[in-house]
Design an enzyme around this catalytic site. Sequence first.
Site, short mmCIF file in Angstrom:
data_model
loop_
_atom_site.label_atom_id
_atom_site.label_comp_id
_atom_site.label_asym_id
_atom_site.label_seq_id
_atom_site.Cartn_x
_atom_site.Cartn_y
_atom_site.Cartn_z
N TRP A 82 0.71 -1.15 -0.05
CA TRP A 82 -0.21 0.05 0.04
C TRP A 82 0.80 1.29 0.02
CZ3 TRP A 82 -3.77 0.75 5.03
CH2 TRP A 82 -4.58 2.06 4.73
N HIS A 149 12.13 -5.79 4.67
CA HIS A 149 11.71 -5.89 5.89
C HIS A 149 12.88 -6.26 6.84
CE1 HIS A 149 7.97 -6.34 3.85
NE2 HIS A 149 8.13 -7.37 3.19
N SER A 178 -2.19 -11.67 9.68
CA SER A 178 -2.13 -11.52 8.46
C SER A 178 -0.65 -12.12 7.91
CB SER A 178 -1.81 -10.02 8.21
OG SER A 178 -1.66 -9.70 6.61
N ASP A 270 -10.55 -2.51 -2.09
CA ASP A 270 -11.37 -3.19 -3.23
C ASP A 270 -10.71 -3.18 -4.44
OD1 ASP A 270 -13.02 -4.04 -1.09
OD2 ASP A 270 -14.60 -2.76 -1.88
N ARG A 297 -5.88 -9.10 1.33
CA ARG A 297 -6.72 -10.03 2.04
C ARG A 297 -7.94 -9.26 2.46
NH1 ARG A 297 -7.58 -12.48 6.82
NH2 ARG A 297 -6.30 -10.57 7.87
N LYS A 298 -7.97 -8.58 3.72
CA LYS A 298 -9.10 -7.87 4.29
C LYS A 298 -8.79 -6.31 4.40
CE LYS A 298 -11.59 -11.40 7.10
NZ LYS A 298 -11.83 -11.50 8.41
N1 LIG Z 1 -4.83 -0.52 -0.27
C1 LIG Z 1 -4.78 -1.10 1.05
N2 LIG Z 1 -5.91 -0.84 1.79
C2 LIG Z 1 -5.92 -1.25 3.17
N3 LIG Z 1 -4.94 -2.50 3.46
C3 LIG Z 1 -4.27 -2.93 2.53
C4 LIG Z 1 -4.24 -2.43 1.17
N4 LIG Z 1 -3.17 -3.07 0.60
C5 LIG Z 1 -2.80 -4.01 1.30
N5 LIG Z 1 -3.62 -3.94 2.62
C6 LIG Z 1 -3.39 -4.95 3.66
O1 LIG Z 1 -1.56 -4.96 4.00
C7 LIG Z 1 -1.46 -6.28 4.64
C8 LIG Z 1 -0.49 -6.77 3.32
O2 LIG Z 1 0.77 -5.92 3.91
P1 LIG Z 1 2.03 -5.86 3.01
O3 LIG Z 1 1.77 -5.28 1.85
O4 LIG Z 1 2.94 -5.62 4.04
O5 LIG Z 1 2.52 -7.33 2.96
S1 LIG Z 1 3.82 -7.99 2.49
O6 LIG Z 1 4.70 -7.95 3.58
O7 LIG Z 1 4.33 -7.24 1.09
O8 LIG Z 1 3.55 -9.43 1.99
C9 LIG Z 1 -2.89 -7.20 4.19
O9 LIG Z 1 -3.45 -7.22 5.30
P2 LIG Z 1 -4.55 -8.33 5.72
O10 LIG Z 1 -5.82 -8.10 4.89
O11 LIG Z 1 -4.94 -7.95 7.03
O12 LIG Z 1 -3.94 -9.58 5.52
C10 LIG Z 1 -3.51 -6.41 3.21
O13 LIG Z 1 -4.80 -6.82 2.98
#
Ligand SMILES: Nc1ncnc2c1ncn2[C@@H]1O[C@H](COP(=O)(O)OS(=O)(=O)O)[C@@H](OP(=O)(O)O)[C@H]1O
Length: 339
Positions: A82, A149, A178, A270, A297-298
Site C-alpha cells: 500500500w 523488511h 496477516s 477493493d 486479504r481484508k
Molecule cells: N490499499 C490497502 N488498504 C488497506 N489494506 C491494505 C491495502 N493494501 C494491502 N493491505 C493490507 O496490508 C496487508 C499486507 O501487507 P504488506 O503489503 O506489508 O504485505 S507483504 O509484507 O508485502 O507481504 C494485508 O493485510 P490483511 O488483509 O490483514 O492480511 C493487506 O490486505
Amino acid sequence: MSSKNNQKEKQEYPFTFRVLPETLQSPFKELFPSYPEGLVQSQPGNFVYHPLYSPNADEFYNFPIRKDDVWIRTFPRSGTTWTSELTWLIMNDCNFEEANKVPLTIRSPNLDTCYATNLQSMASQGFSSTVPTLEKIGDLPSPRVLKSHLAAYLLPPDLLDTCKVIYVARNPKDTLVSFYYFHHMVKFFQFTGTLEQFAEYFIQNKLMWTPYFDTVLDAWANRNHPNMLFLFFEDMKKDIRKEIRKMCSFLNKRLTDEQIERLVEHVKVDNFAKNKSVNLTMEIESGLINEGHSFVRKGKTGDWKNHFSTELNRRIDEWIETNLAGSDLKFVTELADQD
Ligand SMILES: Nc1ncnc2c1ncn2[C@@H]1O[C@H](COP(=O)(O)OS(=O)(=O)O)[C@@H](OP(=O)(O)O)[C@H]1O
C-alpha cells in the site's frame, strides 16, 4: 548519483549467522514442510532469516544506495505494498498509466529477495519477469523506491543519513494474523499448523523477519530523524488523505487535490485487491502463491478479534507489554470507522 551497481568499498561485516536448531527438528519441520533447510539468526541482533534468501548477507549491508532513493521499511504484512504504491505514484507525479502497466514488484522492488537463490532458480523456470535481482535494482532510474523488511542493522549503516526512509508500523495483533495467512499463501512457507502454534513461533522469534519489535522499536527511536517518516497502518485506514499529505510533504512533492483524490480511489482496498499491478497476479500464475489466497486479504484493523482466543490474546498482550516496557510507542488495535 544515478550510477548502477557500484563501486562502494566493502565494509567489514559485523554479523555472523547461526542456524536455529529447533527449525531443523520436529515439530517445526512438519509445520513448515516447504522450508528446505533451517532458519538462521544474526549474531548480534537475533534477526531471523532463511539462508536461501541471503547466501551472503553482507551484500545487504554493502548494498549500493543512492542519495535520492526512497526506502519503505516495514515488518512484513504491515502495509508495505500500500505504502510503496503510494510512494511510487507520489514520486512519479501520479503516473497511473505506468503504475497500472508495470508490476509494483518491478517499479519498487524488495531488496530482501534480490539475492534469493530460491527465487532465482524459479527465474530459470520461467518466473523471471518480477524477480528483483541486484542488476535489475541497479538498472532502475533515480529516484528509486525500494523496500525491505530487514532490521535496520542489516541494511547499509548510512541508509538513514543518506536516503529518505518511510517506516510503516502495524499493530502486532493484526500483523500476526496477516502474517499467519501469508504463511499459508506463499508456497515457500506453507505453514500447516494452528494460529496458536504460529503465534508461539512468532513471539519466540523463530520465524523469518522476526523479532517484530526489533524493527519497529528501532524505527520508532529514529522517528524524529529528518530523513524518517514514521507512519501507522491504522492512521492510513483512518484518514488516508492526511497520511498522503504527510508523505507528499516529506517527499517534497506537491499534488493537486484532484491527484490526491485519484490516489485515494486507486488504493481503496477493493480497487487494490483487483489491481493486477499490485496483487501479485503474476506470482499466482507462476505458482509462487497458492491459489485461493488473496495478497490483499481484508485490509482491516481489528481482524485479530475474529481469530484470537481469550488465552491467545492474554499471551500476546503480555508479550506486547514486556516488549514495550520503557517505550512510549502505542498501537491502535481497533478502529470504529473503516470501510
Ligand atoms: N490499499 C490497502 N488498504 C488497506 N489494506 C491494505 C491495502 N493494501 C494491502 N493491505 C493490507 O496490508 C496487508 C499486507 O501487507 P504488506 O503489503 O506489508 O504485505 S507483504 O509484507 O508485502 O507481504 C494485508 O493485510 P490483511 O488483509 O490483514 O492480511 C493487506 O490486505
